[in-house]
Write an enzyme that holds these catalytic residues in place. Structure first.
Site, PDB file in Angstrom:
ATOM      1  N   ASP A 181      37.937   7.008  66.768  1.00  0.00           N
ATOM      2  CA  ASP A 181      37.970   7.816  67.984  1.00  0.00           C
ATOM      3  C   ASP A 181      39.420   7.993  68.421  1.00  0.00           C
ATOM      4  O   ASP A 181      40.068   7.040  68.837  1.00  0.00           O
ATOM      5  CB  ASP A 181      37.151   7.123  69.084  1.00  0.00           C
ATOM      6  N   HIS A 183      40.230   9.799  70.963  1.00  0.00           N
ATOM      7  CA  HIS A 183      40.192   9.888  72.429  1.00  0.00           C
ATOM      8  C   HIS A 183      41.118  10.969  72.964  1.00  0.00           C
ATOM      9  O   HIS A 183      41.516  10.919  74.133  1.00  0.00           O
ATOM     10  CB  HIS A 183      40.583   8.543  73.065  1.00  0.00           C
ATOM     11  N   GLU A 207      36.873  11.401  65.796  1.00  0.00           N
ATOM     12  CA  GLU A 207      36.342  11.931  67.054  1.00  0.00           C
ATOM     13  C   GLU A 207      37.473  12.368  67.979  1.00  0.00           C
ATOM     14  O   GLU A 207      38.472  11.662  68.135  1.00  0.00           O
ATOM     15  CB  GLU A 207      35.499  10.853  67.742  1.00  0.00           C
ATOM     16  N   GLU A 233      31.788  14.956  73.956  1.00  0.00           N
ATOM     17  CA  GLU A 233      31.489  14.236  75.193  1.00  0.00           C
ATOM     18  C   GLU A 233      32.070  14.953  76.406  1.00  0.00           C
ATOM     19  O   GLU A 233      31.606  14.746  77.531  1.00  0.00           O
ATOM     20  CB  GLU A 233      32.018  12.801  75.136  1.00  0.00           C
ATOM     21  N   ASP A 256      26.978  14.341  75.508  1.00  0.00           N
ATOM     22  CA  ASP A 256      26.511  13.138  76.196  1.00  0.00           C
ATOM     23  C   ASP A 256      25.364  13.532  77.111  1.00  0.00           C
ATOM     24  O   ASP A 256      25.516  14.385  77.977  1.00  0.00           O
ATOM     25  CB  ASP A 256      27.653  12.523  77.009  1.00  0.00           C
ATOM     26  N   HIS A 283      26.876  11.240  72.111  1.00  0.00           N
ATOM     27  CA  HIS A 283      27.782  10.271  72.722  1.00  0.00           C
ATOM     28  C   HIS A 283      26.997   9.483  73.758  1.00  0.00           C
ATOM     29  O   HIS A 283      26.277  10.060  74.561  1.00  0.00           O
ATOM     30  CB  HIS A 283      28.925  11.045  73.385  1.00  0.00           C
TER      31      HIS A 283
END
Length: 383
Positions: A181, A183, A207, A233, A256, A283
């Site tokens: 991830d 982020h 991700e 997400e 999500d 997510h």
């Protein structure tokens, strides 16, 4: 049919926001509207939506969704869509409980009998990663996700990326798959280098290699790597996802369920994704109600790939430790074996909420503050 009689919400530790809807005949449904770091904003939105839909037929899920989304001119975004998610999930739970069937039966029935899952591991030092991965293996997981990097600047020394490759190699050596991830921490110059360095080691996916608002950068990166790119997400509707699907810049869509308008909108996003040969891996590092809703989605969705869950992640607060086994009575539903969880067969969402615990914790639970960190130069960096 019966009309909606009450809508309540409960702020609970460690960072979750639950929604309870009752109809005039006493039927009950639970949802989750968690939006980390923005709890009070979602609560305010729920106050507004409650005034709008009290008295509506509880079975009119799609009409209620459209009313919440469209009746107000301004639409979309994380706050509105998270509040709407809590309502939508609760209405689906209520309806399936009233009909005495598992929720997935209302979504077309089961297409699988077990659900592939993965969990998160923290830590950045090699020995921490190895220990955490071994713990997840002992809990039944065969796939994990971890941070791709620590703090990385706009253009940093390439050696800053070497630790990412080392951590991936450690997990792979244990016989596990690993997703990384980003982020959105990396900017394009570093993301390109890291994707190339990781490629020979075959990560499960990467991700948010860039922030979702850098659509053109993600498209460019997707043309430079064979690693599957996942994101979603921070996409809150099918309209947010549309451009990534149209230009083939994403391989795995990750909405999500607590942020994207609930079960109703996640199903629409999945149907769009299937038309572009894109898988869906929801997510969900959130609470047990959101995760249960994801499980119902997974059981009934053909292009579902794998489900994130926070089993084994413990949140320490000033008044105790919490995880996804809190607030539900039938805790055994989270049993993971060889990387899978058996499909739920209980009515509704398949989890039984411990309302006594929810109400008790909600009396004193504070809002979860926005999270992040600063770089060595004092500037704000991505969480």
């Amino acid at each position: 049919m019966a009309k909606i009689a009450s809508i309540e919400y409960f702020r609970v530790l460690p960072r979750w926001l639950f929604v309870k809807i009752c109809d005039e005949k006493g039927n009950v449904g639970w949802g989750e509207a968690t939006l980390e770091g923005h709890t009070q904003a979602v609560e305010g939105c729920l106050d507004a939506l409650r005034g709008r839909i009290l008295g509506y037929e509880a079975d009119a899920i799609e009409h209620i969704w459209q009313t919440c989304y469209r009746l107000g001119f301004y639409r979309g975004g994380p706050v509105l869509m998270s509040a709407l998610a809590g309502i939508d999930i609760a209405l689906w739970d209520l309806k399936s409980r009233r009909l005495n069937v598992p929720l997935y039966q209302l979504l077309g029935g089961a297409v699988r009998h077990k659900i592939k899952v993965y969990s998160w591991i923290g830590g950045d030092r090699p020995r921490d990663i190895e220990a955490a991965a071994k713990e997840r293996w002992s809990q039944g997981f065969r796939t994990i996700k971890m941070n791709a990097t620590e703090d990385v600047d706009w253009l940093d020394a390439p050696k800053a990326l070497e630790a990412s490759v080392d951590r991936l190699k450690i997990v792979k050596a244990l016989g596990m798959d690993a997703a990384l991830d980003f982020h959105g921490r990396l900017h394009k110059p570093m993301a390109k280098q890291l994707a190339k360095a990781l490629e020979p080691h075959h990560p499960f996916f990467i991700e948010e290699p860039l922030l979702s608002e850098h659509h053109e950068g993600i498209k460019q990166l997707s043309q430079l790597t064979t690693i599957p790119i996942a994101l979603g997400e921070r996409l809150y509707s099918r309209w947010d996802a549309k451009r990534f699907l149209q230009d083939s810049s994403v391989d795995i869509l990750q909405p999500d369920i607590s942020h994207c308008g609930g079960i109703s909108e996640m199903r629409r996003m999945a149907a769009m994704a299937e038309a572009y040969d894109v898988a869906v891996a929801p997510h969900c590092p959130l609470g047990p109600i959101a995760l249960a809703a994801c499980m119902q989605f997974a059981i009934s969705t053909s292009n579902f790939a794998i489900q994130e869950m926070s089993l084994g992640i413990h949140y320490n607060t000033e008044i105790g430790e919490y995880d996804i086994t809190n607030y539900i009575i039938n805790k055994d539903v989270w049993t993971v074996k060889d990387g899978y969880i058996d499909a739920f067969h209980g009515i509704g969402l398949g989890v039984e909420v411990d309302e006594v615990e929810v109400r008790e914790v909600a009396k004193t639970a504070p809002p979860w503050p926005p999270k992040g960190f600063t770089g060595p130069d004092g500037s704000i960096r991505e969480w």
